[in-house]
Design an enzyme around this catalytic site. Structure first.
Site, mmCIF file in Angstrom:
data_model
loop_
_atom_site.group_PDB
_atom_site.id
_atom_site.type_symbol
_atom_site.label_atom_id
_atom_site.label_comp_id
_atom_site.label_asym_id
_atom_site.label_seq_id
_atom_site.Cartn_x
_atom_site.Cartn_y
_atom_site.Cartn_z
ATOM 1 N N ASP A 65 0.822 -1.227 0.000
ATOM 2 C CA ASP A 65 0.000 0.000 0.000
ATOM 3 C C ASP A 65 0.854 1.276 0.000
ATOM 4 O O ASP A 65 0.343 2.363 -0.249
ATOM 5 C CB ASP A 65 -1.027 -0.001 1.158
ATOM 6 C CG ASP A 65 -0.433 -0.136 2.538
ATOM 7 O OD1 ASP A 65 0.638 -0.745 2.668
ATOM 8 O OD2 ASP A 65 -1.040 0.371 3.507
ATOM 9 N N HIS A 66 2.180 1.130 0.218
ATOM 10 C CA HIS A 66 3.065 2.307 0.226
ATOM 11 C C HIS A 66 3.987 2.389 -0.995
ATOM 12 O O HIS A 66 4.573 3.437 -1.246
ATOM 13 C CB HIS A 66 3.914 2.330 1.505
ATOM 14 C CG HIS A 66 3.082 2.465 2.734
ATOM 15 N ND1 HIS A 66 3.057 3.598 3.505
ATOM 16 C CD2 HIS A 66 2.186 1.611 3.302
ATOM 17 C CE1 HIS A 66 2.196 3.433 4.495
ATOM 18 N NE2 HIS A 66 1.652 2.235 4.394
ATOM 19 N N HIS A 133 6.795 -1.179 13.258
ATOM 20 C CA HIS A 133 5.781 -1.814 12.427
ATOM 21 C C HIS A 133 6.061 -3.316 12.394
ATOM 22 O O HIS A 133 6.861 -3.811 13.190
ATOM 23 C CB HIS A 133 5.853 -1.152 11.039
ATOM 24 C CG HIS A 133 4.686 -1.407 10.156
ATOM 25 N ND1 HIS A 133 3.403 -1.536 10.617
ATOM 26 C CD2 HIS A 133 4.603 -1.576 8.794
ATOM 27 C CE1 HIS A 133 2.589 -1.761 9.597
ATOM 28 N NE2 HIS A 133 3.294 -1.789 8.487
#
Ligand SMILES: [Zn+2]
Ligand SMILES: [Zn+2]
Length: 289
Positions: A65-66, A133
């Site tokens: 998603d990045h 993360h």
């Protein structure tokens, strides 16, 4: 001056309202793109930013998603005939990803790509910091340098009116004038700093690094999810706690899960802890002078 355009404020999966993470920052005429989720090209176009305006691409971590917007973005730069070098800052594997996805799609950039770990210019710096993360990840602090200004009235008072000397003083070179005089006729304008966390849970590594920034752009994936930390993400309350404990000027909540159509509760929860909080929509803009 730093201007910020939130191109994509969603996280995980895109929704009708929020695209995947991408934040465009312009500082002293340099364009910096923080993360490039899928859909970034459409958002750039909607914000009237050309891919050619991007000088630096800074990637927080390798989750899709990045980064899944990177290859398409580079291809478009190629189609537009880019010759200007592009600086890419990111985790160790970003170079492999770009090289393999480019060769897999038969794309050979005709411009130089320089991979580096940080950036220092005369006007500003981009410094990575570790975040917490589920995989290796880093946030970024963009900081403009303090500026030295001349108090013209005080200079006149001492009979100094040489603009060439003023220029030298501003750049820190002033061998022909005493330090006490320099101190008397100058004042400092503090630089501006913004921090972008990418994906992170609430953790001390982030707190230490973002202390006192003017703007903290923080992961705020969930409203009140006990498992947020387990998945390496923050709730809006975690983000507000980070803003409060790091004494930042303003907090922007980003990486909002697509499950929240109405984001009012996320903002309300955060504001209870840290009132100077915003929850930007895609394409909204902020300017710090
Ligand atoms: Zn993410
Ligand atoms: Zn992630």
């Amino acid at each position: 001056m730093i201007s910020i355009i939130f191109l994509g404020t969603g996280g995980g999966a895109p929704s009708k309202y929020r695209k995947l993470p991408a934040v465009f920052v312009r500082v002293e005429g340099v364009g910096i793109l923080l993360d490039a989720g899928e859909g970034v090209q459409e958002r750039l176009s909607e914000a009237s930013i050309s891919p050619m305006d991007i000088d630096v691409l800074a990637i927080s971590h390798m989750h899709g998603d990045h980064v899944l917007g990177v290859t398409g973005l580079l291809e478009t730069m190629g189609l537009l005939g880019r010759k200007k070098e592009l600086v890419i800052i990111g985790p160790r594997t970003i170079q492999d990803f770009i090289e393999s996805s480019s060769s897999g799609t038969f794309f050979k950039p005709q411009f130089d790509i320089r991979f580096q770990s940080s950036l220092e210019t005369k006007e500003f710096s981009i410094t990575p910091f570790p975040t917490c993360h589920t995989i290796e990840s880093q946030g970024y602090i963009i900081r403009t340098r303090d500026k030295i200004k001349i108090d013209i009235n005080k200079a006149k008072e001492l009979g100094i009116s040489d603009w060439n000397l003023f220029r030298k003083i501003k750049t820190g070179y002033h061998a022909d004038i005493s330090p006490s005089t320099v101190e008397y006729i100058t004042y400092k304008i503090k630089g501006i700093s913004i921090a972008y966390t990418g994906d992170t849970r609430y953790c001390s590594e982030v707190l230490q690094n973002v202390k006192g920034v003017n703007l903290l752009i923080h992961d705020s994936t969930f409203l009140d999810e006990e498992t947020a930390a387990e998945f390496g993400h923050s709730t809006s309350r975690d983000a507000a706690k980070a803003a409060l404990n790091a004494s930042v000027g303003m907090l922007a909540l980003i990486h909002i899960s697509s499950r929240y159509h109405d984001t009012t509760p996320l903002l309300t929860e955060a504001k209870r802890i840290f009132p100077r909080t915003i929850l930007p929509e895609d394409l909204s803009k902020l300017v710090f002078k």
